[in-house]
Design a protein around this motif. Structure first.
Motif, PDB file in Angstrom:
ATOM      1  N   GLY A   1      -0.258  -1.529   0.109  1.00 50.49           N
ATOM      2  CA  GLY A   1      -1.380  -2.820  -0.159  1.00 50.49           C
ATOM      3  C   GLY A   1      -2.025  -2.283  -1.526  1.00 50.49           C
ATOM      4  O   GLY A   1      -1.746  -1.145  -2.051  1.00 50.49           O
ATOM      5  N   GLY A   2      -2.878  -3.151  -2.094  1.00 51.60           N
ATOM      6  CA  GLY A   2      -3.688  -2.850  -3.121  1.00 51.60           C
ATOM      7  C   GLY A   2      -4.770  -1.954  -2.868  1.00 51.60           C
ATOM      8  O   GLY A   2      -5.072  -1.690  -1.664  1.00 51.60           O
ATOM      9  N   VAL A   3      -5.752  -1.547  -3.822  1.00 52.32           N
ATOM     10  CA  VAL A   3      -6.669  -0.945  -3.631  1.00 52.32           C
ATOM     11  C   VAL A   3      -8.090  -1.707  -3.709  1.00 52.32           C
ATOM     12  O   VAL A   3      -8.308  -2.484  -4.509  1.00 52.32           O
ATOM     13  CB  VAL A   3      -6.802   0.545  -4.800  1.00 52.32           C
ATOM     14  N   VAL A   4      -9.171  -1.289  -2.868  1.00 52.78           N
ATOM     15  CA  VAL A   4     -10.337  -2.148  -2.854  1.00 52.78           C
ATOM     16  C   VAL A   4     -11.009  -1.563  -3.985  1.00 52.78           C
ATOM     17  O   VAL A   4     -11.205  -0.391  -4.114  1.00 52.78           O
ATOM     18  CB  VAL A   4     -11.121  -1.912  -1.345  1.00 52.78           C
ATOM     19  N   PHE A   5     -11.671  -2.495  -4.752  1.00 53.42           N
ATOM     20  CA  PHE A   5     -12.365  -1.884  -5.903  1.00 53.42           C
ATOM     21  C   PHE A   5     -11.676  -1.003  -6.815  1.00 53.42           C
ATOM     22  O   PHE A   5     -12.306   0.083  -7.012  1.00 53.42           O
ATOM     23  CB  PHE A   5     -13.763  -1.512  -5.492  1.00 53.42           C
TER      24      PHE A   5
ATOM     25  N   ARG B   1      -4.954  -5.964  -4.993  1.00 51.13           N
ATOM     26  CA  ARG B   1      -4.071  -6.613  -4.137  1.00 51.13           C
ATOM     27  C   ARG B   1      -3.523  -7.704  -5.160  1.00 51.13           C
ATOM     28  O   ARG B   1      -2.161  -8.106  -4.730  1.00 51.13           O
ATOM     29  CB  ARG B   1      -4.678  -7.236  -2.737  1.00 51.13           C
ATOM     30  N   ALA B   2      -4.127  -8.098  -6.162  1.00 49.76           N
ATOM     31  CA  ALA B   2      -3.411  -9.221  -6.864  1.00 49.76           C
ATOM     32  C   ALA B   2      -2.426  -8.717  -7.954  1.00 49.76           C
ATOM     33  O   ALA B   2      -1.611  -9.536  -8.248  1.00 49.76           O
ATOM     34  CB  ALA B   2      -4.553 -10.076  -7.554  1.00 49.76           C
ATOM     35  N   GLU B   3      -2.409  -7.515  -8.138  1.00 49.30           N
ATOM     36  CA  GLU B   3      -1.353  -6.716  -8.849  1.00 49.30           C
ATOM     37  C   GLU B   3      -0.237  -6.231  -8.350  1.00 49.30           C
ATOM     38  O   GLU B   3       0.703  -6.001  -9.086  1.00 49.30           O
ATOM     39  CB  GLU B   3      -2.168  -5.793 -10.076  1.00 49.30           C
ATOM     40  N   VAL B   4      -0.248  -6.027  -7.079  1.00 48.61           N
ATOM     41  CA  VAL B   4       0.711  -5.401  -6.396  1.00 48.61           C
ATOM     42  C   VAL B   4       1.975  -6.336  -6.371  1.00 48.61           C
ATOM     43  O   VAL B   4       1.680  -7.423  -5.963  1.00 48.61           O
ATOM     44  CB  VAL B   4       0.348  -4.854  -5.250  1.00 48.61           C
ATOM     45  N   ARG B   5       3.241  -5.739  -6.580  1.00 49.38           N
ATOM     46  CA  ARG B   5       4.151  -6.625  -6.389  1.00 49.38           C
ATOM     47  C   ARG B   5       4.675  -7.024  -5.068  1.00 49.38           C
ATOM     48  O   ARG B   5       4.293  -6.294  -4.033  1.00 49.38           O
ATOM     49  CB  ARG B   5       5.631  -5.941  -7.075  1.00 49.38           C
TER      50      ARG B   5
ATOM     51  N   THR C   1       1.105  -9.025   2.898  1.00 46.32           N
ATOM     52  CA  THR C   1       1.330  -7.252   3.191  1.00 46.32           C
ATOM     53  C   THR C   1       0.895  -6.667   2.023  1.00 46.32           C
ATOM     54  O   THR C   1       0.959  -5.346   2.032  1.00 46.32           O
ATOM     55  CB  THR C   1       2.875  -7.161   3.321  1.00 46.32           C
ATOM     56  N   ARG C   2       0.204  -7.318   0.932  1.00 44.19           N
ATOM     57  CA  ARG C   2      -0.267  -6.448   0.140  1.00 44.19           C
ATOM     58  C   ARG C   2      -1.959  -6.403   0.169  1.00 44.19           C
ATOM     59  O   ARG C   2      -2.516  -5.975  -0.967  1.00 44.19           O
ATOM     60  CB  ARG C   2      -0.008  -6.942  -1.292  1.00 44.19           C
ATOM     61  N   ALA C   3      -2.513  -6.824   1.223  1.00 40.79           N
ATOM     62  CA  ALA C   3      -3.964  -6.582   1.373  1.00 40.79           C
ATOM     63  C   ALA C   3      -4.366  -5.102   1.514  1.00 40.79           C
ATOM     64  O   ALA C   3      -3.149  -4.324   2.038  1.00 40.79           O
ATOM     65  CB  ALA C   3      -4.327  -7.298   2.784  1.00 40.79           C
ATOM     66  N   PRO C   4      -5.476  -4.681   1.249  1.00 43.99           N
ATOM     67  CA  PRO C   4      -5.750  -3.171   1.385  1.00 43.99           C
ATOM     68  C   PRO C   4      -5.536  -2.332   2.644  1.00 43.99           C
ATOM     69  O   PRO C   4      -4.928  -1.287   2.417  1.00 43.99           O
ATOM     70  CB  PRO C   4      -7.276  -3.307   1.102  1.00 43.99           C
TER      71      PRO C   4
END
Length: 207
Positions: free
Chosen positions: A86-90, A54-58, A78-81
């Motif tokens: 959104g980003g990928v968990v782990f 989630r920290a790396e998704v624009r 809006t980029r929470a998993p």
């Protein structure tokens, strides 16, 4: 000492060779062979899979709506998993799968692989492989003559560019020198084809 027939490229018997019982006549250790096969496959894995956290998704820097009073569940980005896009968990990241195997286990596995091929009548010894030109057809005809038309591993005493290049185009056929042999290729081959001069080098290395 086990004796084995030596064939020429036409499949005719031209002599015999003695094989050391210490290398070609032991009781195969399947556990050691399995460990070396797993090691070979693991070391060949690229490990290049990568996904974004989630920290790396624009995007997603603004809070989508206020904390209270909207009737929605509270959200911070809006980029929470749980969000689409959104980003990928782990998230998986590039890594190495390599691991080492004890030297004694390596030697035992190689000896077991050689011994299992001899015991299963899947070992063929050739007096020599001589090619005047780069010709895949010659290697294909040789393999058919010696009864090795499926997957075959040809072990050469030294690098022979003509043989290596000619065999490369045949599906399921691989070439190797004594110092590049591995348990996976030996076990995976239906026939282990060894040039006679390579036998002494194998016995020298693994004795």
């Amino acid at each position: 000492m086990a004796n084995i027939d030596v064939l020429d490229m036409s499949g005719n018997k031209v002599g015999s060779a003695e094989l050391s019982d210490a290398i070609f006549g032991i009781e195969p250790n399947t556990a050691a062979m399995h460990q070396m096969v797993v090691n070979y496959l693991a070391n060949n894995r690229q490990g290049t899979q990568s996904a974004l956290t989630r920290a790396e998704v624009r995007g997603g820097g603004r809070k989508p709506w206020k904390q209270k009073g909207t009737g929605h569940a509270r959200q911070g980005s809006t980029r929470a998993p749980q969000w689409t896009h959104g980003g990928v968990v782990f998230a998986p990241k590039p890594r190495s799968y390599r691991f080492t195997v004890n030297k004694k286990v390596k030697r035992l596995a190689m000896k077991s692989a050689f011994s299992s091929k001899l015991a299963d009548s899947q070992l063929i010894v050739l007096d020599k492989i001589a090619l005047d030109e780069y010709k895949t057809k010659k290697i294909a005809e040789m393999l058919k003559a010696i009864g090795s038309e499926k997957k075959a591993l040809i072990v050469l005493p030294e690098i022979d560019a003509k043989v290596i290049a000619s065999a490369k185009n045949i599906p399921g056929v691989k070439t190797a020198q004594v110092n590049t042999l591995n348990v996976y290729d030996i076990v995976n081959a239906d026939k282990l084809v060894i040039v006679k001069d390579a036998i002494s080098k194998i016995e020298e290395v693994y004795a």
